[in-house]
Design an enzyme around this catalytic site. Structure first.
Site, PDB file in Angstrom:
ATOM      1  N   GLU A   2      23.248 -32.679 -25.359  1.00 26.83           N
ATOM      2  CA  GLU A   2      22.566 -33.873 -24.874  1.00 26.83           C
ATOM      3  C   GLU A   2      21.162 -34.094 -25.431  1.00 26.83           C
ATOM      4  O   GLU A   2      20.173 -34.060 -24.694  1.00 26.83           O
ATOM      5  CB  GLU A   2      22.505 -33.851 -23.342  1.00 26.83           C
ATOM      6  N   GLU A  55      31.585 -32.085 -20.451  1.00 24.45           N
ATOM      7  CA  GLU A  55      31.078 -32.064 -19.070  1.00 24.45           C
ATOM      8  C   GLU A  55      31.593 -33.292 -18.339  1.00 24.45           C
ATOM      9  O   GLU A  55      31.644 -34.384 -18.906  1.00 24.45           O
ATOM     10  CB  GLU A  55      29.541 -32.114 -18.999  1.00 24.45           C
TER      11      GLU A  55
HETATM   12  C1  8VR Z   1      24.128 -32.798 -17.770  1.00 29.01           C
HETATM   13  C2  8VR Z   1      23.510 -31.485 -18.207  1.00 29.01           C
HETATM   14  C3  8VR Z   1      23.667 -30.386 -17.187  1.00 29.01           C
HETATM   15  C4  8VR Z   1      23.483 -30.897 -15.779  1.00 29.01           C
HETATM   16  C5  8VR Z   1      24.532 -31.958 -15.550  1.00 29.01           C
HETATM   17  C6  8VR Z   1      24.374 -32.471 -14.150  1.00 29.01           C
HETATM   18  C7  8VR Z   1      21.983 -32.263 -14.424  1.00 29.01           C
HETATM   19  C8  8VR Z   1      21.479 -31.365 -13.281  1.00 29.01           C
HETATM   20  C9  8VR Z   1      20.928 -33.267 -14.754  1.00 29.01           C
HETATM   21  O1  8VR Z   1      23.258 -33.835 -18.113  1.00 29.01           O
HETATM   22  O2  8VR Z   1      24.035 -31.057 -19.440  1.00 29.01           O
HETATM   23  O3  8VR Z   1      22.786 -29.349 -17.480  1.00 29.01           O
HETATM   24  O4  8VR Z   1      22.225 -31.466 -15.599  1.00 29.01           O
HETATM   25  O5  8VR Z   1      24.294 -33.028 -16.433  1.00 29.01           O
HETATM   26  O6  8VR Z   1      23.113 -32.982 -13.951  1.00 29.01           O
HETATM   27  O7  8VR Z   1      21.572 -31.779 -12.155  1.00 29.01           O
HETATM   28  O8  8VR Z   1      21.008 -30.262 -13.570  1.00 29.01           O
END
Ligand code: 8VR
Length: 469
Positions: free
Chosen positions: A163, A374
């Site tokens: 990301e 994801e």
């Molecule tokens: C993704 C990231 C992951 C997580 C998930 C869920 C957050 C979080 C922002 O953007 O790769 O690390 O990050 O989303 O949401 O809540 O930590």
């Protein structure tokens, strides 16, 4: 229809969010080890010092994954365990940890899917300019090569970066991730380019080693749709897709940046400084890139901003992915809509948007190999008589897996699905309140693990290859 035998059912995590052991066995400091300790930067000032202590409990965790029938585990390597200073001396204890983790997966036949960079940059490199410093790219390539050489005999799937839009956007526009810089558009685009150049170099190095594995990248996938079909809003969606999707997918898949954005950046003076060597490296790497990883949570609903745009000051609360913010250039804003369904953190739930977006990708890039790296639901899970009844998570994953199924039958090449996350873990900005896992972690009771309802459900889905979906 069943998912084919070579479709991988997986789940994911990231080093900083689960490992803890922040200074154990020679690990160096990362930018997050420092940033999360600045007061008010994270929810309730949580940090990853201990996280869920996966570093010391990985055997127990992998045994649970095996019990769930997981076919692949996506995890990230903490760069500062391997090179505590980013470059320079290697830390053999770090290599040993990941060797053990990989071997533990393989013991159960779980395919390790390895992310090299999930946001935790060695602090020394951050202090030397981070992703704005072109030497970070050299350090990354060296680190990546070390990982290929040490783990590539057993790891056949590598993701370079997770990301880019998030860590660069939060790092240089909203300032809510390290290095905490606010509103620097020029730096934002420069950092992205330096990351993509690093990706391209790593891909080329990987292919030189002839390890017969695959390499790709994971991007946010948040296709933009207009809130209605007024011309202005249709334009806003096009603009948002150029900046949010094409700018991040074109350089990887086509080896060049989209002209629409380049022209804008030329006009505004924000074009990154790039050399012809860098641009031709992107071109060389594009056909070598094996797959694209999509992290899909929600689409973006957009509306054009008419007239003046008030800049909203970025705070932790409005940087956690919910709609309402203007785009950095003031062209559009994302909108929470009355007729849509949202999570407790205001992320839209839209398997339809997922499918529509996948079709958009196919239109632009043709038949490419995709992994959903994801997808999942952040929630505060209900506990009823000691059982974690995460029915909303089951529904979320069910409807999104159905969308994947439908996409496959429409000829879209999806090779696997990784739920976020395998186990409850530390959210970067939302602490432990927001849960994503199939496995619950009891923070009041020595981080004890407990299987949720979704654990048994996902096990059944994997066993029956999603036939019942
Ligand atoms: C993704 C990231 C992951 C997580 C998930 C869920 C957050 C979080 C922002 O953007 O790769 O690390 O990050 O989303 O949401 O809540 O930590």
């Amino acid at each position: 229809m069943k998912f084919s035998k070579n479709f991988l059912f997986g789940a994911a995590s990231a080093a900083y969010q689960i490992e803890g052991a922040w200074n154990q066995d020679g690990k160096g400091m990362s930018n997050w080890d420092e940033f999360s300790k600045i007061p008010e930067k994270t929810f309730q000032n949580t940090n990853g010092d201990v996280a869920i202590d996966h570093y010391n409990r990985y055997k127990e965790d992998i045994a649970l994954m095996a019990e769930m029938g997981l076919e692949s585990y996506r995890f990230s390597i903490s760069w500062s365990r391997i090179y505590p200073q980013g470059h320079g001396e290697i830390n053999l204890k770090g290599i040993e940890f990941y060797n053990n983790l990989i071997d533990e997966c393989l013991k159960y036949g779980i395919v390790p899917f390895v992310t090299l960079y999930h946001w935790d940059l060695p602090l020394t490199l951050e202090k030397e300019g981070g992703w704005l410093n072109k030497r970070t790219s050299d350090a990354f390539v060296k680190y990546a090569k070390t990982c290929f050489e040490c783990f590539g005999d057993r790891v056949k799937n590598f993701i370079t970066f997770n990301e880019t839009i998030v860590f660069c956007g939060h790092g240089y526009l909203s300032g809510t991730h390290p290095p905490g810089i606010v509103g620097d558009i020029k730096k934002y685009f420069q950092a992205i380019h330096n990351v993509f150049y690093s990706h391209a170099r790593a891909v080329i190095e990987y292919k030189k080693l002839n390890q017969y594995g695959e390499i790709g990248i994971s991007n946010v996938f948040s296709p933009a749709f207009p809130v209605n079909n007024l011309e202005d809003n249709v334009f806003a969606a096009k603009h948002a897709n150029e900046y949010g999707t094409h700018w991040f997918y074109d350089p990887i898949l086509l080896g060049e940046y989209p002209e629409y954005v380049i022209n804008d950046l030329k006009r505004s003076g924000n074009l990154p400084d790039w050399t012809t060597e860098e641009l031709s490296t992107l071109k060389t790497a594009a056909p070598l890139n094996d797959f694209m990883g999509l992290n899909y949570y929600q689409p973006t609903r957009v509306e054009k901003i008419i007239g003046n745009f008030e800049k909203i000051e970025a705070t932790r609360e409005n940087s956690t992915g919910s709609p309402g913010n203007p785009s950095f250039d003031g062209v559009y804003r994302s909108v929470k809509m009355d007729d849509k369904v949202y999570t407790k953190w205001d992320w839209e739930i839209s398997p339809e948007g997922f499918l529509q977006g996948l079709n958009m990708l196919k239109e632009r890039y043709g038949q490419i190999k995709l992994y959903i790296t994801e997808n999942g639901l952040g929630d505060e899970d209900p506990i009823i008589e000691g059982e974690i009844c995460d029915v909303p998570r089951i529904n979320f994953i069910k409807t999104h897996l159905k969308a994947v199924k439908e996409a496959i039958s429409n000829g879209i090449h999806i090779r696997g699905y990784f739920a976020w996350s395998v186990i409850d873990l530390l959210s970067w900005l939302n602490g432990y309140k927001k849960q994503y896992g199939f496995i619950y972690v009891d923070h009041k009771n020595n981080l004890e693990r407990k299987k949720k309802m979704s654990f048994y459900w996902y096990k059944f889905i994997i066993e029956s290859r999603g036939e019942q979906l």
